[in-house]
Design a protein around this motif. Structure first.
Motif, PDB file in Angstrom:
ATOM      1  N   LYS A  34      -2.425 -16.082  53.606  1.00 44.12           N
ATOM      2  CA  LYS A  34      -2.216 -16.756  52.333  1.00 44.12           C
ATOM      3  C   LYS A  34      -2.635 -18.227  52.366  1.00 44.12           C
ATOM      4  O   LYS A  34      -2.847 -18.847  51.327  1.00 44.12           O
ATOM      5  CB  LYS A  34      -0.741 -16.668  51.937  1.00 44.12           C
ATOM      6  CG  LYS A  34      -0.285 -15.246  51.651  1.00 44.12           C
ATOM      7  CD  LYS A  34       1.172 -15.210  51.262  1.00 44.12           C
ATOM      8  CE  LYS A  34       1.624 -13.779  50.960  1.00 44.12           C
ATOM      9  NZ  LYS A  34       3.069 -13.732  50.629  1.00 44.12           N
ATOM     10  N   LYS A  35      -2.717 -18.790  53.586  1.00 42.18           N
ATOM     11  CA  LYS A  35      -3.111 -20.202  53.717  1.00 42.18           C
ATOM     12  C   LYS A  35      -3.930 -20.374  54.992  1.00 42.18           C
ATOM     13  O   LYS A  35      -3.538 -19.899  56.054  1.00 42.18           O
ATOM     14  CB  LYS A  35      -1.886 -21.112  53.755  1.00 42.18           C
ATOM     15  CG  LYS A  35      -2.232 -22.601  53.814  1.00 42.18           C
ATOM     16  CD  LYS A  35      -0.993 -23.476  53.932  1.00 42.18           C
ATOM     17  CE  LYS A  35      -0.278 -23.626  52.609  1.00 42.18           C
ATOM     18  NZ  LYS A  35       0.768 -24.695  52.671  1.00 42.18           N
ATOM     19  N   ILE A  36      -5.078 -21.080  54.868  1.00 44.03           N
ATOM     20  CA  ILE A  36      -5.974 -21.299  56.006  1.00 44.03           C
ATOM     21  C   ILE A  36      -6.180 -22.791  56.238  1.00 44.03           C
ATOM     22  O   ILE A  36      -6.480 -23.535  55.298  1.00 44.03           O
ATOM     23  CB  ILE A  36      -7.349 -20.623  55.778  1.00 44.03           C
ATOM     24  CG1 ILE A  36      -7.188 -19.099  55.743  1.00 44.03           C
ATOM     25  CG2 ILE A  36      -8.348 -21.014  56.872  1.00 44.03           C
ATOM     26  CD1 ILE A  36      -8.479 -18.352  55.419  1.00 44.03           C
ATOM     27  N   LEU A  37      -6.007 -23.217  57.474  1.00 42.69           N
ATOM     28  CA  LEU A  37      -6.399 -24.569  57.871  1.00 42.69           C
ATOM     29  C   LEU A  37      -7.837 -24.516  58.356  1.00 42.69           C
ATOM     30  O   LEU A  37      -8.186 -23.654  59.166  1.00 42.69           O
ATOM     31  CB  LEU A  37      -5.482 -25.093  58.979  1.00 42.69           C
ATOM     32  CG  LEU A  37      -5.759 -26.535  59.449  1.00 42.69           C
ATOM     33  CD1 LEU A  37      -4.467 -27.233  59.844  1.00 42.69           C
ATOM     34  CD2 LEU A  37      -6.738 -26.582  60.629  1.00 42.69           C
ATOM     35  N   ILE A  38      -8.651 -25.433  57.843  1.00 38.71           N
ATOM     36  CA  ILE A  38     -10.060 -25.487  58.262  1.00 38.71           C
ATOM     37  C   ILE A  38     -10.201 -26.571  59.326  1.00 38.71           C
ATOM     38  O   ILE A  38     -10.070 -27.763  59.031  1.00 38.71           O
ATOM     39  CB  ILE A  38     -11.006 -25.765  57.071  1.00 38.71           C
ATOM     40  CG1 ILE A  38     -10.922 -24.624  56.047  1.00 38.71           C
ATOM     41  CG2 ILE A  38     -12.436 -25.907  57.552  1.00 38.71           C
ATOM     42  CD1 ILE A  38     -10.044 -24.888  54.885  1.00 38.71           C
ATOM     43  N   ALA A  39     -10.442 -26.153  60.557  1.00 36.45           N
ATOM     44  CA  ALA A  39     -10.535 -27.096  61.675  1.00 36.45           C
ATOM     45  C   ALA A  39     -11.980 -27.569  61.820  1.00 36.45           C
ATOM     46  O   ALA A  39     -12.624 -27.357  62.852  1.00 36.45           O
ATOM     47  CB  ALA A  39     -10.037 -26.436  62.964  1.00 36.45           C
ATOM     48  N   ASN A  40     -12.488 -28.204  60.771  1.00 34.56           N
ATOM     49  CA  ASN A  40     -13.872 -28.676  60.783  1.00 34.56           C
ATOM     50  C   ASN A  40     -14.050 -29.711  59.688  1.00 34.56           C
ATOM     51  O   ASN A  40     -13.084 -30.132  59.050  1.00 34.56           O
ATOM     52  CB  ASN A  40     -14.842 -27.501  60.613  1.00 34.56           C
ATOM     53  CG  ASN A  40     -16.118 -27.700  61.434  1.00 34.56           C
ATOM     54  OD1 ASN A  40     -16.881 -28.626  61.196  1.00 34.56           O
ATOM     55  ND2 ASN A  40     -16.330 -26.827  62.408  1.00 34.56           N
ATOM     56  N   HIS A  76      -9.591 -21.435  60.435  1.00 35.77           N
ATOM     57  CA  HIS A  76     -11.029 -21.142  60.468  1.00 35.77           C
ATOM     58  C   HIS A  76     -11.709 -22.328  61.151  1.00 35.77           C
ATOM     59  O   HIS A  76     -11.630 -23.454  60.663  1.00 35.77           O
ATOM     60  CB  HIS A  76     -11.596 -20.945  59.061  1.00 35.77           C
ATOM     61  CG  HIS A  76     -12.938 -20.280  59.062  1.00 35.77           C
ATOM     62  ND1 HIS A  76     -13.999 -20.738  59.818  1.00 35.77           N
ATOM     63  CD2 HIS A  76     -13.400 -19.171  58.407  1.00 35.77           C
ATOM     64  CE1 HIS A  76     -15.048 -19.950  59.627  1.00 35.77           C
ATOM     65  NE2 HIS A  76     -14.708 -18.995  58.782  1.00 35.77           N
ATOM     66  N   PRO A  77     -12.409 -22.094  62.274  1.00 36.46           N
ATOM     67  CA  PRO A  77     -12.988 -23.214  63.019  1.00 36.46           C
ATOM     68  C   PRO A  77     -14.386 -23.630  62.580  1.00 36.46           C
ATOM     69  O   PRO A  77     -14.930 -24.606  63.102  1.00 36.46           O
ATOM     70  CB  PRO A  77     -13.030 -22.665  64.449  1.00 36.46           C
ATOM     71  CG  PRO A  77     -13.327 -21.204  64.248  1.00 36.46           C
ATOM     72  CD  PRO A  77     -12.586 -20.819  62.984  1.00 36.46           C
ATOM     73  N   GLY A  78     -15.006 -22.886  61.641  1.00 35.78           N
ATOM     74  CA  GLY A  78     -16.372 -23.235  61.239  1.00 35.78           C
ATOM     75  C   GLY A  78     -17.354 -23.061  62.375  1.00 35.78           C
ATOM     76  O   GLY A  78     -17.313 -22.074  63.108  1.00 35.78           O
ATOM     77  N   TYR A  79     -18.260 -24.038  62.538  1.00 37.32           N
ATOM     78  CA  TYR A  79     -19.180 -24.029  63.685  1.00 37.32           C
ATOM     79  C   TYR A  79     -19.064 -25.367  64.402  1.00 37.32           C
ATOM     80  O   TYR A  79     -18.660 -26.378  63.835  1.00 37.32           O
ATOM     81  CB  TYR A  79     -20.618 -23.745  63.249  1.00 37.32           C
ATOM     82  CG  TYR A  79     -21.162 -24.654  62.169  1.00 37.32           C
ATOM     83  CD1 TYR A  79     -21.486 -25.981  62.440  1.00 37.32           C
ATOM     84  CD2 TYR A  79     -21.361 -24.192  60.873  1.00 37.32           C
ATOM     85  CE1 TYR A  79     -21.983 -26.825  61.460  1.00 37.32           C
ATOM     86  CE2 TYR A  79     -21.858 -25.026  59.874  1.00 37.32           C
ATOM     87  CZ  TYR A  79     -22.167 -26.332  60.171  1.00 37.32           C
ATOM     88  OH  TYR A  79     -22.659 -27.163  59.194  1.00 37.32           O
TER      89      TYR A  79
END
Length: 448
Positions: free
Chosen positions: A3-9, A79-82
């Protein structure tokens, strides 16, 4: 259910992930350094939190603080992205231990594929062809010279833990190799904490072609065809397109099957990319695997109609893929160019204040950008400030569209690589599809 995502990027990939989350009704948490506090993605998220000073070790690589923010905001997933922590197996394990879903593969698989030496061994086991080279770490420059003479020059000296062209160098002689060995090993140690080096035979007139895969947690794997990524500067891609103009349908099928077989052998899940070098006879050899989303994923989305970030989230949620290989078809042709804040001749970064920023617009034009007008591009991070993606029903149509779009792009206050991109895309050699990894050196640099 996530329900909630932290974007580590940061930058354009953070904005891209936030848009995908909004589409699915998922709340988002952005993190940023002091240098990025005015970045567009910070204001797009539902919540935003300061990580620390500009240096990546104090901000985007600060695992403990990122996890603390995730816990405090009740984020279900990260979500770590790239780049940054996206291929860090220890970060995945810390997320899992904290009860937070890491949107990507398991740490064990990342660890295996993060070492290029271990990855070569794994691909051999899976029956995927590999470039002739060393099977293990080379300890000294003297050992490197001995092996290089057995393999035959030219060779590619590479950092086992490297990426983005760091720690990589083409060498042609014993003297060049001796000079390059210590410097590249030291650079790899600085950037990746691992100075281990190995070597591969350099394939002349090769193409860099990669296969995008999706793998769920139920054993289902599909490939989303290939991307041609041969136009590079400093061993880093600047132009990507899909599909490739070079490989036949038969080779496409073989490469796709090889990628799927490798993924199944590894027990890999989520989105990933198997990169290959392809010679003039269409023989392909494993180069590396990227256990994350790629910068160039939009061109695959454009020709398949898939949303890869959305699929990543579905897979992380434990859902099975809703498509089979036979459902996928190539629709048209897409090209992406990376817009860098850099000198178009020397390729040196060009940080500074953007006084004018006007993006091209059009029906088949897609912009993924990290900046706005009156934005300060800092020297702390990769100089890519955006991506321009176009689609045409044919490659010729896509090229024409891309040239027009690049001519519409207006960025003032800093230097960009747009003049370089226009020269490459508008060249007869590019239009003919003659795009090997030596393109920039052979065609662009000598004529500047």
């Amino acid at each position: 259910m996530i329900k909630k995502i932290l974007i580590a990027n940061r930058g354009e990939i953070a904005a891209r992930i936030i848009r995908a989350c909004k589409k699915q009704g998922i709340q988002t948490v952005a993190v940023y350094s002091e240098a990025d506090q005015k970045a567009p993605y910070v204001f797009m998220a539902d919540e935003s939190f300061l990580l620390g000073p500009p240096r990546v070790v104090e901000s985007y690589l600060n695992m403990e603080k990122i996890l603390r923010i995730a816990k405090e905001t009740n984020a279900d997933a990260i979500h770590p992205g790239y780049g940054f922590l996206s291929e860090n197996d220890q970060f995945e394990k810390k997320c899992t231990a904290a009860g937070i879903i890491f949107i990507g593969p398991t740490g064990d698989v990342m660890n295996k594929m993060g070492s290029k030496i271990a990855a070569r061994a794994a691909m051999q086991e899976a029956g995927v062809p590999i470039v002739p080279g060393t099977d293990g770490v080379i300890d000294t420059a003297e050992d490197a010279v001995k092996v290089a003479n057995e393999i035959g020059y030219p060779i590619m000296l590479k950092a086992s833990a490297g990426g983005g062209g760091i720690g990589m160098q083409v060498v042609h002689t014993d003297d060049e190799l001796i000079k390059a060995f210590a410097g590249n090993s030291k650079r790899a140690q600085t950037f990746f904490g691992d100075g281990a080096m190995f070597m591969e035979k350099k394939l002349d007139h090769a193409r860099h072609i990669e296969i995008q895969i999706l793998a769920d947690q139920h054993g289902n794997v599909v490939h989303l065809f290939e991307r041609e990524c041969s136009i590079q500067r400093r061993n880093q891609k600047v132009v990507e397109e899909a599909p490739s103009t070079f490989i036949s349908d038969q080779t496409r099928q073989k490469m796709g099957e090889a990628a799927i077989n490798a993924v199944k052998t590894l027990g890999y899940t989520n989105a990933g990319t198997i990169e290959f070098l392809v010679d003039e006879q269409e023989q392909f050899y494993f180069l590396e695997m990227n256990t994350r989303i790629q910068v160039e994923h939009p061109v695959t989305e454009e020709i398949t109609g898939m949303d890869i970030v959305e699929e990543q989230i579905h897979i992380a949620n434990g859902k099975a893929l809703t498509i089979e290989q036979g459902d996928l078809k190539i629709d048209g042709h897409a090209i992406e160019v990376r817009i860098y804040a850099e000198d178009p001749v020397t390729f040196f970064p060009s940080p500074g204040h953007i006084t004018t920023f006007t993006k091209p617009i059009g029906e088949r034009i897609r912009n993924e950008v990290a900046v706005t007008e009156n934005y300060d591009v800092t020297p702390f991070y990769d100089p890519m400030i955006g991506k321009l993606i176009v689609k045409g029903s044919t490659r010729d149509e896509a090229i024409k569209q891309l040239i027009e779009a690049l001519q519409q792009y207006k960025i003032e206050g800093i230097k960009t690589n747009i003049p370089m991109l226009l020269k490459v895309i508008d060249s007869d050699r590019f239009k003919a599809g003659d795009t090997t990894t030596a393109f920039v050196e052979e065609h662009y640099l000598p004529t500047v």
